[in-house]
Write an enzyme that holds these catalytic residues in place. Structure first.
Site, mmCIF file in Angstrom:
data_model
loop_
_atom_site.group_PDB
_atom_site.id
_atom_site.type_symbol
_atom_site.label_atom_id
_atom_site.label_comp_id
_atom_site.label_asym_id
_atom_site.label_seq_id
_atom_site.Cartn_x
_atom_site.Cartn_y
_atom_site.Cartn_z
ATOM 1 C CB CYS A 2 -0.894 0.004 1.229
ATOM 2 S SG CYS A 2 -1.706 -1.565 1.560
ATOM 3 N NE ARG A 27 4.423 1.197 -1.653
ATOM 4 C CZ ARG A 27 5.557 1.045 -0.983
ATOM 5 N NH1 ARG A 27 6.657 1.636 -1.401
ATOM 6 N NH2 ARG A 27 5.610 0.309 0.097
ATOM 7 C CD1 TRP A 74 -2.357 -5.355 -3.667
ATOM 8 C CD2 TRP A 74 -2.128 -6.577 -1.818
ATOM 9 N NE1 TRP A 74 -2.161 -6.662 -4.044
ATOM 10 C CE2 TRP A 74 -2.020 -7.433 -2.935
ATOM 11 C CE3 TRP A 74 -2.017 -7.133 -0.548
ATOM 12 C CZ2 TRP A 74 -1.799 -8.799 -2.822
ATOM 13 C CZ3 TRP A 74 -1.813 -8.497 -0.426
ATOM 14 C CH2 TRP A 74 -1.709 -9.316 -1.559
ATOM 15 C CG ASN A 100 1.101 0.973 3.907
ATOM 16 O OD1 ASN A 100 -0.042 1.216 3.553
ATOM 17 N ND2 ASN A 100 2.156 1.564 3.366
ATOM 18 N N GLY A 101 0.197 -2.741 6.502
ATOM 19 C CA GLY A 101 0.574 -3.815 7.410
ATOM 20 C C GLY A 101 -0.626 -4.602 7.882
ATOM 21 C CD GLU A 481 12.335 -12.680 -13.622
ATOM 22 O OE1 GLU A 481 11.945 -11.520 -13.850
ATOM 23 O OE2 GLU A 481 12.129 -13.265 -12.541
ATOM 24 C CE LYS A 485 9.571 -9.767 -14.831
ATOM 25 N NZ LYS A 485 9.485 -10.486 -13.554
ATOM 26 C CD GLU A 488 5.719 -11.248 -11.763
ATOM 27 O OE1 GLU A 488 5.995 -10.967 -10.588
ATOM 28 O OE2 GLU A 488 6.458 -10.930 -12.723
ATOM 29 C CG HIS A 504 14.075 -37.227 -13.106
ATOM 30 N ND1 HIS A 504 14.497 -38.469 -12.699
ATOM 31 C CD2 HIS A 504 15.129 -36.672 -13.762
ATOM 32 C CE1 HIS A 504 15.753 -38.661 -13.052
ATOM 33 N NE2 HIS A 504 16.163 -37.582 -13.709
ATOM 34 C CE LYS A 601 8.940 -2.318 -8.797
ATOM 35 N NZ LYS A 601 9.327 -3.042 -10.017
#
Length: 606
Positions: A2, A27, A74, A100-101, A481, A485, A488, A504, A601
């Site tokens: 946030c 963010r 958020w 925030n938190g 990565e 991407k 996301e 395997h 973010k």
């Protein structure tokens, strides 16, 4: 996650607060709100959705007043909604809180307040704080906040406003970043220095367990126990140009294009041609100390963690020191053994990742030494580590990491080179790597300029619901990565596997409708990778390849070739087309690329 913005001064607060909210949009968030004190009352407006929805909902006359707070949320406790958006107020509408938190004992506190007649309007844990503060008898807002917080368990970065006492706002921190910006006859508070650009020239960072009373003419800080604390201010570093998309459709695409300059900044002043080595002054390790290192442990989350996987490979290859990367989010929960001859490296582009910060504190508590690899100057992790490497990649606004991932990989190459040259890496090999590092910016620019050549790969992925990414050795980090991407920003399901692991179990997943993106460098593992391609094709799986010029792989449906480089640096170049590939797929599917759903973010809670 946030974003917080606060202002106290002589100017109208609302325009400054809204500007600050736009600066912290990157963010990630799902609602936004603002509260301004005027004539003993709070003017409050908050909306589910983006800052633009909040802007449209504001009264035509605005919210008058010169003291205010604002927030992008958020969701944790309670779904995204107008009611659950911050700021939250007490029953009288006098106290406003942005937070925030997570308040861990919110249910217990809420039950006690409800039993005492308090009616709650939201599902959030934050509203508890507003009622607790409003019920305190202390005359000073800072004392009321301090007394309320002594009842609270959990993580927070918060700012409080009192309509009856608009001459000050109060900020507090325990786990969530809080920055105080010093202006000319005015003061700012934010969760991120980006919100203060262009207004504050110097800043002070609150530490855990501290509370600040912020007035137009200055600020004072005390601990939760009531002890006054002297805080040093420092110059606010950063640039405002990073928050403008320019001619690009999305910040992500702009930041992919900025990678050549970002890598140049990461390399600047760190290449030592005289001794064929790198020099990272910020790590503050003498040659003798480097020789004493027997193991390297890299800690990070998400993209930072995958950059750490590549970093561990580089360190082990070039310096011949055993190295391993591990998710910081799991590290502290397994009661890790901390060794005196191990170098711990914490990676976080934002410098605020809570899980990584907690892992650092666990290492330090047990006597270990930690270096930070971060992009944001003055961030919590940078200050907690005290030494390390700044990336200097510039602001990264898109939620997903692109240029900071690349700059992190380059920073690890520099560190591996420096460690290697102190040990057994020859001057000839050092000179070879210096030349390869120096060539990276132009090579990356060349890849980005050829974006259109990815069209066949993009088209194949865009019509698939699933995709697999595979690579061997250092290229497995790139596969992870690349898959991340795509997940996301396109919301397509993607999984990464080490190519050697296909037999395997994962071969059972190969099917004609599911493409496999293969990292196919022209190195000493090429023949094994070609065998893997054959295994996939035998099972009628489509293959898309990121490769080198001249590599011939039978049955590959589409391929993109990156320039040849030194083998150790090839993974850095291989990652760039995967960034572009994810971007083009997401754009074709109409996704919210810069602010993908459910993501933030900077992850500042567990």
């Amino acid at each position: 996650m946030c974003g917080i913005v606060g202002y106290v001064g002589a100017r109208p607060a609302l325009p400054l607060l809204m500007e600050g909210l736009r600066r912290v949009e990157y963010r990630g968030y799902d609602s936004a709100g603002v509260a301004v004190a005027d004539a003993g009352a709070l003017g409050v407006c908050k909306r589910r959705g983006k800052v633009r929805e909040l802007d449209a909902a504001l009264p035509a006359a605005g919210l008058p007043g010169t003291t205010g707070v604002a927030h992008t949320r958020w969701a944790t406790h309670g779904e995204p909604s107008d009611v659950n958006a911050h700021p939250h107020t007490d029953a009288a509408g006098r106290i406003g809180v942005v937070h925030n938190g997570i308040i861990e004992n919110a249910a217990e506190l809420k039950a006690a307040l409800a039993a005492d007649g308090v009616a709650f309007r939201s599902e959030t844990d934050t509203e508890v704080l507003a009622h607790l503060i409003a019920r305190r008898p202390e005359n000073r807002l800072a004392e009321a906040v301090r007394a309320a917080l002594r009842q609270v368990k959990g993580a927070y970065g918060l700012v409080v406003i009192d309509a009856a006492r608009p001459e000050a706002i109060v900020a507090a921190r325990n786990g969530g970043p809080v920055v105080i910006g010093v202006g000319d006859g005015e003061m700012f508070v934010a969760s991120d220095g980006a919100a203060l650009m262009g207004h504050a020239k110097t800043v002070a960072h609150l530490d855990d367990g501290e509370i600040a009373e912020v007035r137009a003419d200055g600020f004072s800080v005390l601990t939760l126990e009531g002890t006054e604390t002297a805080k040093a201010v420092q110059a606010l570093e950063g640039e405002t140009t990073g928050f403008d998309k320019g001619d690009f459709s999305h910040f992500m695409r702009k930041e992919i294009a900025e990678q050549p300059d970002a890598v140049r900044r990461t390399l600047m002043g760190r290449l030592d041609a005289r001794f064929s080595t790198a020099h990272l002054g910020g790590i503050e390790l003498a040659a003798r100390e480097m020789l004493d290192i027997r193991r390297v442990k890299i800690l990070g989350c998400g993209s930072a963690g995958y950059a750490g996987v590549l970093g561990a490979h580089l360190i082990e290859t070039l310096a011949r020191i055993p190295a391993h990367a591990e998710p910081a989010s799991e590290f502290r929960y397994r009661n890790p053994v901390i060794e005196q001859d191990t170098l711990y490296i914490a990676v976080s582009q934002s410098g605020e990742t809570f899980d990584t910060l907690a892992a650092i504190q666990e290492v330090k508590r047990k006597g270990g030494r930690v270096l930070g690899v971060v992009n944001t100057v003055g961030s919590t992790i940078a200050r907690e580590c005290g030494r390390g490497v700044y990336l200097h990649a510039g602001p990264e606004v898109a939620v997903v990491s692109t240029k900071t991932w690349t700059s992190t990989a380059v920073a690890f190459a520099l560190l591996a080179l420096q460690l290697g040259r102190v040990r057994d890496l020859s001057a000839a090999h050092g000179a070879r790597l210096l030349a390869g590092l120096s060539a990276l910016p132009d090579q990356i620019a060349g890849i980005v300029a050829r974006e259109d050549e990815l069209a066949p790969l993009t088209a194949r992925l865009a019509r698939s619901e699933h995709a697999y990414f595979i690579g061997r050795a250092a290229h497995f980090a790139v596969a992870m990565e690349g898959a991340l991407k795509l997940k996301e920003i396109s919301y397509l399901h993607a999984e990464a596997y080490a190519a050697s692991e296909l037999k395997h179990g994962p071969l059972a997943l190969i099917a004609p409708e599911t493409p496999t993106v293969v990292l196919l460098p022209d190195d000493d593992l090429l023949s094994k990778n070609l065998s893997t391609v054959a295994e996939v094709r035998t099972r009628h799986g489509p293959v898309l390849a990121i490769t080198h010029p001249g590599v011939k792989a039978e049955g590959v449906e589409a391929a993109f070739a990156v320039p040849r480089s030194e083998p150790e640096l090839a993974p850095i170049l291989m990652n760039v087309p995967l960034q572009l590939l994810a971007y083009q797929v997401a754009r074709g599917l109409g996704r919210d690329i810069d602010q993908p759903r459910n993501l933030a973010k900077s992850v500042t809670v567990e």
